[in-house]
Motif scaffolding. Structure first.
Motif, PDB file in Angstrom:
ATOM      1  N   SER A 209       0.859  -1.190   0.000  1.00  0.00           N
ATOM      2  CA  SER A 209       0.000   0.000   0.000  1.00  0.00           C
ATOM      3  C   SER A 209       0.895   1.238   0.000  1.00  0.00           C
ATOM      4  CB  SER A 209      -0.900   0.016   1.237  1.00  0.00           C
ATOM      5  OG  SER A 209      -1.751  -1.106   1.268  1.00  0.00           O
ATOM      6  N   LEU A 215      -2.753   3.240  -6.318  1.00  0.00           N
ATOM      7  CA  LEU A 215      -2.345   1.838  -6.339  1.00  0.00           C
ATOM      8  C   LEU A 215      -2.108   1.411  -7.785  1.00  0.00           C
ATOM      9  CD1 LEU A 215      -4.950   0.426  -3.799  1.00  0.00           C
ATOM     10  CD2 LEU A 215      -2.476   0.521  -3.442  1.00  0.00           C
ATOM     11  N   GLN A 264      -7.880  -2.350   0.660  1.00  0.00           N
ATOM     12  CA  GLN A 264      -6.465  -2.632   0.457  1.00  0.00           C
ATOM     13  C   GLN A 264      -5.744  -2.950   1.765  1.00  0.00           C
ATOM     14  OE1 GLN A 264      -4.742  -3.130  -2.257  1.00  0.00           O
ATOM     15  NE2 GLN A 264      -2.790  -3.377  -1.169  1.00  0.00           N
ATOM     16  N   ASP A 265      -6.116  -2.294   2.852  1.00  0.00           N
ATOM     17  CA  ASP A 265      -5.461  -2.562   4.131  1.00  0.00           C
ATOM     18  C   ASP A 265      -5.655  -4.014   4.560  1.00  0.00           C
ATOM     19  OD1 ASP A 265      -4.519  -0.002   4.320  1.00  0.00           O
ATOM     20  OD2 ASP A 265      -6.183   0.727   5.556  1.00  0.00           O
ATOM     21  N   SER A 268      -3.690  -6.310   2.272  1.00  0.00           N
ATOM     22  CA  SER A 268      -2.268  -6.288   2.609  1.00  0.00           C
ATOM     23  C   SER A 268      -1.952  -7.223   3.774  1.00  0.00           C
ATOM     24  CB  SER A 268      -1.823  -4.865   2.958  1.00  0.00           C
ATOM     25  OG  SER A 268      -1.928  -4.012   1.839  1.00  0.00           O
TER      26      SER A 268
END
Length: 298
Positions: A209, A215, A264-265, A268
């Protein structure tokens, strides 16, 4: 036939050919259909189940999906064995799940997965062969049957139990040729090993990230991972064909759904855990192959 139709047909033919060459050595040999796969030790019937990774990360079971990242992680974590070895049964099961991952990305990438299935089948055939299974010679009843999970498990308890046991047995039987292509499990493992690096790098990049900026697209990340791994072993023609396959990769939001995360967090956190497990398996296999001078088998 119009120009556009001819161009589309040419691309399809190119990608089909590319799929067969993907792992270098592709369909060098013709293999009959055989027993496929590994009977999962983990049965996931409740869609509310989740795997606890640490204090902050949960991997959910994704209802209605063929690929399950929780299964992939459990197989990868079951692979490492002392001393610095990898058990082949969970290793091949990891590949079964990675094949499902690639198939979920669309037909173009799915072509690559077919070649990987060919490679895992080769090793399984060797593992189930009475000629390479000393226990089977003494007790024919342990030979694997197509419908018996228990007998499949037993087939991996001797010569082909692990990466190092396979290397040792195949060297003793002169199955590995360092000058020309053979049907050995070691040569086949090397092709899978190279592809595993590609997927590890891709998932690693997908997990990043950036602090600032947008991104990057999965297509670009997959291409970059390929250039740092499998491209080093491919011809110019195959490298160009790879570029076409990667263009067809879905957008990032698709991966959120595939791994059952919201953003996305979360992606990840999940992928970082998977990448660490992949890296452990990859590094152990790398050391075993390198110790026996097998990193450049033809």
């Amino acid at each position: 036939m119009g120009v556009k139709s001819k161009a589309a047909l040419a691309i399809v033919v190119l990608l089909l050919f590319f799929g067969s060459l993907w792992l270098q050595g592709g369909l060098d040999y013709h293999w009959d259909s055989c027993i496929k796969g590994y009977n999962k030790l983990h049965h996931l019937s409740n869609s509310s189940e989740a795997t606890v990774l640490d204090d902050s990360v949960l991997i959910k079971v994704c209802p209605g999906q063929t690929f399950q990242v929780s299964l992939l992680l459990s197989h990868l974590q079951a692979g490492p064995a002392d001393p610095s070895d990898v058990l082949l049964k969970p290793y091949l099961a990891s590949w079964d799940e990675l094949v499902r991952f690639m198939e979920a990305l669309g037909p173009m990438v799915g072509l690559i997965s077919k070649e990987i299935e060919t490679k895992t089948t080769i090793i399984r055939q060797l593992a189930w062969s009475p000629d390479d299974n000393p226990e089977a010679e003494l007790n024919p009843e342990i030979l694997p049957m197509k419908t018996s999970a228990q007998q499949k498990d037993r087939a991996h308890t001797s010569a082909y139990r692990s990466v190092r046991s396979m290397i040792r047995v195949e060297l003793e039987k002169d199955m590995v040729d360092f000058d020309q292509q053979t049907d050995s499990g070691c040569r086949t493992l090397l092709r899978l090993h190279r592809a595993l690096l590609w997927l590890k790098l891709f998932l690693e990049k997908l997990a990043v990230s950036p602090v600032t900026g947008r991104l990057r697209s999965p297509s670009d990340l997959c291409r970059e991972a390929y250039q740092k791994s499998l491209a080093n072993h491919h011809t110019w023609f195959v490298r160009r064909a790879a570029e076409l396959a990667f263009i067809a990769l879905p957008e990032r939001k698709f991966f959120f759904k595939l791994v059952c995360v919201q953003d996305q967090d979360e992606l990840s956190m999940v992928l970082t855990k998977v990448v660490r497990a992949l890296e452990e398996v990859y590094n152990r296999t790398q050391i075993a192959l390198e110790e026996h001078g097998m990193l450049d088998l033809p």
